[in-house]
Design a protein around this motif. Structure first.
Motif, PDB file in Angstrom:
ATOM      1  N   VAL A 122       0.865  -1.177   0.000  1.00 26.05           N
ATOM      2  CA  VAL A 122       0.000   0.000   0.000  1.00 26.05           C
ATOM      3  C   VAL A 122       0.900   1.224   0.000  1.00 26.05           C
ATOM      4  CG1 VAL A 122      -1.809   1.269   1.223  1.00 26.05           C
ATOM      5  CG2 VAL A 122      -1.795  -1.242   1.267  1.00 26.05           C
ATOM      6  N   ALA A 123       0.707   2.126  -0.972  1.00 26.73           N
ATOM      7  CA  ALA A 123       1.587   3.286  -1.080  1.00 26.73           C
ATOM      8  C   ALA A 123       0.888   4.395  -1.839  1.00 26.73           C
ATOM      9  CB  ALA A 123       2.900   2.904  -1.770  1.00 26.73           C
ATOM     10  N   ASP A 124       1.518   5.566  -1.818  1.00 26.25           N
ATOM     11  CA  ASP A 124       1.027   6.767  -2.493  1.00 26.25           C
ATOM     12  C   ASP A 124       1.798   6.945  -3.793  1.00 26.25           C
ATOM     13  OD1 ASP A 124       0.448   9.374  -3.331  1.00 26.25           O
ATOM     14  OD2 ASP A 124       0.390  10.163  -1.289  1.00 26.25           O
ATOM     15  N   ILE A 125       1.086   7.166  -4.889  1.00 25.44           N
ATOM     16  CA  ILE A 125       1.732   7.284  -6.200  1.00 25.44           C
ATOM     17  C   ILE A 125       2.631   8.516  -6.300  1.00 25.44           C
ATOM     18  CG2 ILE A 125      -0.032   8.656  -7.394  1.00 25.44           C
ATOM     19  CD1 ILE A 125       0.277   6.575  -9.710  1.00 25.44           C
ATOM     20  N   THR A 126       2.437   9.495  -5.422  1.00 23.91           N
ATOM     21  CA  THR A 126       3.296  10.683  -5.435  1.00 23.91           C
ATOM     22  C   THR A 126       4.578  10.481  -4.628  1.00 23.91           C
ATOM     23  OG1 THR A 126       2.278  11.699  -3.472  1.00 23.91           O
ATOM     24  CG2 THR A 126       1.244  12.143  -5.598  1.00 23.91           C
ATOM     25  N   ASN A 127       4.701   9.325  -3.948  1.00 28.08           N
ATOM     26  CA  ASN A 127       5.866   9.055  -3.107  1.00 28.08           C
ATOM     27  C   ASN A 127       6.076   7.544  -3.059  1.00 28.08           C
ATOM     28  OD1 ASN A 127       7.998   9.290  -1.319  1.00 28.08           O
ATOM     29  ND2 ASN A 127       6.699   9.635   0.470  1.00 28.08           N
ATOM     30  N   ILE A 128       6.505   6.987  -4.189  1.00 21.77           N
ATOM     31  CA  ILE A 128       6.637   5.539  -4.299  1.00 21.77           C
ATOM     32  C   ILE A 128       7.846   5.072  -3.476  1.00 21.77           C
ATOM     33  CG2 ILE A 128       6.956   3.615  -5.901  1.00 21.77           C
ATOM     34  CD1 ILE A 128       5.745   5.415  -8.100  1.00 21.77           C
ATOM     35  N   PRO A 129       7.653   4.108  -2.566  1.00 23.54           N
ATOM     36  CA  PRO A 129       8.749   3.701  -1.673  1.00 23.54           C
ATOM     37  C   PRO A 129       9.718   2.719  -2.307  1.00 23.54           C
ATOM     38  CG  PRO A 129       6.778   2.478  -1.110  1.00 23.54           C
ATOM     39  CD  PRO A 129       6.386   3.441  -2.217  1.00 23.54           C
ATOM     40  N   LEU A 130      10.169   3.021  -3.510  1.00 27.00           N
ATOM     41  CA  LEU A 130      11.148   2.206  -4.216  1.00 27.00           C
ATOM     42  C   LEU A 130      12.328   3.079  -4.609  1.00 27.00           C
ATOM     43  CD1 LEU A 130       8.730   0.177  -6.531  1.00 27.00           C
ATOM     44  CD2 LEU A 130      10.040  -0.744  -4.599  1.00 27.00           C
ATOM     45  N   GLY A 131      13.492   2.459  -4.704  1.00 30.36           N
ATOM     46  CA  GLY A 131      14.702   3.201  -4.993  1.00 30.36           C
ATOM     47  C   GLY A 131      14.784   3.693  -6.427  1.00 30.36           C
ATOM     48  N   ASP A 132      15.701   4.630  -6.667  1.00 30.83           N
ATOM     49  CA  ASP A 132      15.945   5.141  -8.014  1.00 30.83           C
ATOM     50  C   ASP A 132      16.403   3.993  -8.923  1.00 30.83           C
ATOM     51  OD1 ASP A 132      15.493   7.490  -6.710  1.00 30.83           O
ATOM     52  OD2 ASP A 132      17.522   8.300  -6.961  1.00 30.83           O
ATOM     53  N   ARG A 133      15.891   3.981 -10.146  1.00 29.50           N
ATOM     54  CA  ARG A 133      16.288   3.006 -11.166  1.00 29.50           C
ATOM     55  C   ARG A 133      16.108   1.565 -10.684  1.00 29.50           C
ATOM     56  NH1 ARG A 133      19.854   6.911 -10.668  1.00 29.50           N
ATOM     57  NH2 ARG A 133      21.291   5.606  -9.505  1.00 29.50           N
ATOM     58  N   SER A 134      15.110   1.329  -9.867  1.00 29.20           N
ATOM     59  CA  SER A 134      14.908  -0.010  -9.320  1.00 29.20           C
ATOM     60  C   SER A 134      14.031  -0.903 -10.186  1.00 29.20           C
ATOM     61  CB  SER A 134      14.301   0.083  -7.912  1.00 29.20           C
ATOM     62  OG  SER A 134      13.078   0.804  -7.935  1.00 29.20           O
ATOM     63  N   MET A 135      13.267  -0.306 -11.132  1.00 30.13           N
ATOM     64  CA  MET A 135      12.345  -1.065 -11.976  1.00 30.13           C
ATOM     65  C   MET A 135      12.714  -0.904 -13.452  1.00 30.13           C
ATOM     66  SD  MET A 135      10.099  -2.521  -9.931  1.00 30.13           S
ATOM     67  CE  MET A 135      11.079  -2.663  -8.417  1.00 30.13           C
ATOM     68  N   ASP A 136      12.315  -1.885 -14.256  1.00 32.14           N
ATOM     69  CA  ASP A 136      12.554  -1.836 -15.703  1.00 32.14           C
ATOM     70  C   ASP A 136      11.321  -1.388 -16.476  1.00 32.14           C
ATOM     71  OD1 ASP A 136      15.189  -3.040 -15.459  1.00 32.14           O
ATOM     72  OD2 ASP A 136      14.123  -4.900 -15.018  1.00 32.14           O
ATOM     73  N   VAL A 137      10.135  -1.875 -16.057  1.00 33.09           N
ATOM     74  CA  VAL A 137       8.875  -1.575 -16.723  1.00 33.09           C
ATOM     75  C   VAL A 137       7.842  -1.192 -15.676  1.00 33.09           C
ATOM     76  CG1 VAL A 137       6.969  -2.520 -18.116  1.00 33.09           C
ATOM     77  CG2 VAL A 137       9.334  -3.137 -18.655  1.00 33.09           C
ATOM     78  N   LEU A 138       7.033  -0.212 -15.982  1.00 30.32           N
ATOM     79  CA  LEU A 138       5.990   0.237 -15.069  1.00 30.32           C
ATOM     80  C   LEU A 138       4.655   0.232 -15.789  1.00 30.32           C
ATOM     81  CD1 LEU A 138       6.255   3.154 -12.547  1.00 30.32           C
ATOM     82  CD2 LEU A 138       4.254   2.998 -14.038  1.00 30.32           C
ATOM     83  N   LEU A 139       3.642  -0.359 -15.174  1.00 32.74           N
ATOM     84  CA  LEU A 139       2.285  -0.344 -15.698  1.00 32.74           C
ATOM     85  C   LEU A 139       1.494   0.768 -15.036  1.00 32.74           C
ATOM     86  CD1 LEU A 139       1.306  -4.145 -15.552  1.00 32.74           C
ATOM     87  CD2 LEU A 139       2.538  -2.927 -17.362  1.00 32.74           C
TER      88      LEU A 139
END
Length: 275
Positions: free
Chosen positions: A144-161
């Motif tokens: 559960v998180a807020d889209i304006t403050n995603i609790p993931l690190g910089d450059r941590s994902m390759d693809v976003l839906l």
């Protein structure tokens, strides 16, 4: 699910997270917490997800709406769209995928069952939806998180839906890094036009162009796909569509004659964008 199992699952995800309060690195602390080095603490649920919005305000989406969405999805109404998204991901390949605004998790669950070798992360700000998703599909990192403050690190994902949900392109670009891809799906002009005509009594139309124009300002277009099909529905399924749609916010369901709703049009615009 036992909380120990949730804790163990998160050991393989923890390196991708950052604290939403101070942006520091996070670690796991027994029995069921994620903590940063300055002491901010967030809980794991025995249902299989992490909660990063401790003072969450209620959303407009209810458990009943998510249950109706689940029924609609189980009937295969959106499977052609899910398969189109699956095709795009197979063309690209990716190590880590994030579903930003996952709701009850249908698309993530569909993809997780078909795509091998990819780590799946998915969040929404509606706890009811994330709880339903986590119960239905272990093996995904739900939170559960807020889209304006995603609790993931910089450059941590390759693809976003980003499927039918608001977008925050500043956060999307940060989480993806240069060259990451966003799959954005928005309704086309004919999406659920029969339902819209009943609810709004023929007044007002919908154009996807303003959303598309906003997207073009923030990311580079690689591919655009239009997908349109029709489906016959019965009265029970029509009732679930009526309960799940945001078009009914502030309206009384008893005022809508769903007997008139025997077919629905599904019209989508898919955009593959590069950050």
């Amino acid at each position: 699910m036992k909380i120990e199992a949730v804790f163990n699952d998160y050991q393989r995800y923890i390196q991708q997270f950052r604290c939403p309060a101070c942006h520091g690195e996070m670690a796991l602390r027994k029995p069921a917490s994620l903590v940063c080095n300055t002491g901010h603490c967030f809980d794991l649920s025995r249902l299989g997800y992490a909660h990063f919005v401790p003072q969450q305000k209620p959303t407009r989406y209810t458990g009943e709406q998510f249950e109706s969405r689940r029924v609609v999805f189980e009937q295969g109404c959106y499977e052609p769209l899910a398969e189109a998204i699956h095709g795009l991901i197979c063309e690209m390949g990716c190590d880590r995928l994030l579903d930003a605004g996952c709701g009850e998790g249908y698309y993530t669950r569909y993809l997780h069952a078909k795509v091998k070798g990819t780590e799946f992360y998915a969040f929404d700000n509606a706890k009811e939806g994330v709880a339903m998703a986590a119960k239905a599909r272990p093996g995904v990192c739900w939170f559960v998180a807020d889209i304006t403050n995603i609790p993931l690190g910089d450059r941590s994902m390759d693809v976003l839906l980003s499927l039918f949900t608001p977008s925050n392109y500043t956060e999307f670009t940060r989480v993806l890094g240069q060259g990451g891809r966003v799959i954005k799906v928005i309704p086309g002009g004919g999406y659920l036009k029969e339902l819209r005509a009943l609810i709004w009594q023929g007044q007002g139309g919908y154009s996807p162009q303003p959303v598309a124009d906003h997207l073009y300002k923030h990311m580079a277009l690689e591919k655009e796909i239009s997908l349109c099909y029709e489906r016959a529905i019965d009265e029970e399924l029509a009732g679930h569509f009526l309960r799940m749609t945001p078009m009914m916010f502030g309206k009384e369901p008893s005022s809508i004659d769903i007997n008139q709703l025997t077919r629905l049009t599904f019209d989508f615009k898919l955009f593959l964008m590069r950050s």
